[in-house]
Design a protein around this motif. Structure first.
Motif, short mmCIF file in Angstrom:
data_model
loop_
_atom_site.label_atom_id
_atom_site.label_comp_id
_atom_site.label_asym_id
_atom_site.label_seq_id
_atom_site.Cartn_x
_atom_site.Cartn_y
_atom_site.Cartn_z
N THR A 10 0.86 -1.17 0.00
CA THR A 10 0.00 0.00 0.00
C THR A 10 0.90 1.23 0.00
O THR A 10 1.84 1.33 0.78
CB THR A 10 -0.94 0.00 1.21
N ASP A 11 0.62 2.15 -0.91
CA ASP A 11 1.52 3.26 -1.18
C ASP A 11 1.39 4.38 -0.16
O ASP A 11 0.98 5.50 -0.48
CB ASP A 11 1.28 3.78 -2.60
N LEU A 12 1.74 4.05 1.08
CA LEU A 12 1.80 5.02 2.18
C LEU A 12 3.07 4.73 2.97
O LEU A 12 3.52 3.58 3.04
CB LEU A 12 0.59 4.88 3.10
N SER A 13 3.62 5.74 3.61
CA SER A 13 4.93 5.61 4.25
C SER A 13 5.03 4.45 5.23
O SER A 13 5.99 3.69 5.19
CB SER A 13 5.30 6.92 4.94
N ILE A 123 -6.72 10.14 3.56
CA ILE A 123 -5.89 9.52 2.54
C ILE A 123 -6.82 8.98 1.45
O ILE A 123 -7.97 9.42 1.37
CB ILE A 123 -4.96 8.44 3.14
N THR A 153 -3.68 12.26 -0.62
CA THR A 153 -2.45 11.49 -0.48
C THR A 153 -1.64 12.04 0.69
O THR A 153 -1.94 13.12 1.21
CB THR A 153 -1.59 11.62 -1.76
N GLU A 154 -0.59 11.33 1.05
CA GLU A 154 0.31 11.84 2.11
C GLU A 154 0.90 13.19 1.71
O GLU A 154 1.12 14.05 2.55
CB GLU A 154 1.44 10.86 2.36
#
Length: 160
Positions: A10-13, A123, A153-154
């Protein structure tokens, strides 16, 4: 034996951190790991179609349980561990006194409304926290009080 694994991330930090740790571990075990970065819901679809072999992290059962159930209609899944408990929901900036906001309904207090930015930044729309936030906005009448919930998004989140 195929020593390649395609990892859905998942494209989160914080999911990227989990993926990094898991990739390191799998590399030490002799696997070649390729990572694919996608939003929450898309990752589960990729797992369902076999485009990825493994997801690095998910908020189960609450946030992503329904996506997992959908995949399990086609593929049997094994949950290997739980590392996001309890999960976070919303935060309030430091400039709002902690004593003023201890529960969601406190956001309706005039003295709180006058101090906060009325934008509640979320998000991506497929995230469980986004679904929960929309429901909270409705349940507490936050929109009527002037608050707006936005997905994003972040990168669009303010750093406080």
């Amino acid at each position: 034996m195929d020593k390649k694994i395609t990892l859905g991330v998942t494209d989160l930090s914080f999911h990227r951190v989990t993926a990094s740790l898991l990739t390191h571990l799998l590399n030490d075990m002799g696997f070649e790991v390729q990572r694919q970065y996608s939003p929450h819901q898309e990752n589960f679809q990729k797992l369902k179609t076999g485009e990825v072999d493994l997801l690095t992290s998910a908020w189960l059962p609450s946030s992503h349980g329904m996506y997992k159930e959908d995949v399990e209609q086609v593929v049997s899944l094994t949950t290997l561990g739980l590392h996001y408990e309890p999960y976070a929901l919303w935060g309030v900036p430091d400039y709002v006194p902690q004593a003023a906001v201890s529960q969601v309904s406190d956001l309706l207090k005039p003295e709180v409304i006058s101090k906060v930015n009325p934008i509640i930044q979320g998000i991506n729309a497929g995230a469980g926290i986004s679904r929960f936030s929309v429901a909270m906005m409705q349940a507490y009448g936050l929109s009527e009080a002037g608050y707006t919930f936005l997905t994003g998004t972040e990168e669009v989140m303010p750093i406080i």
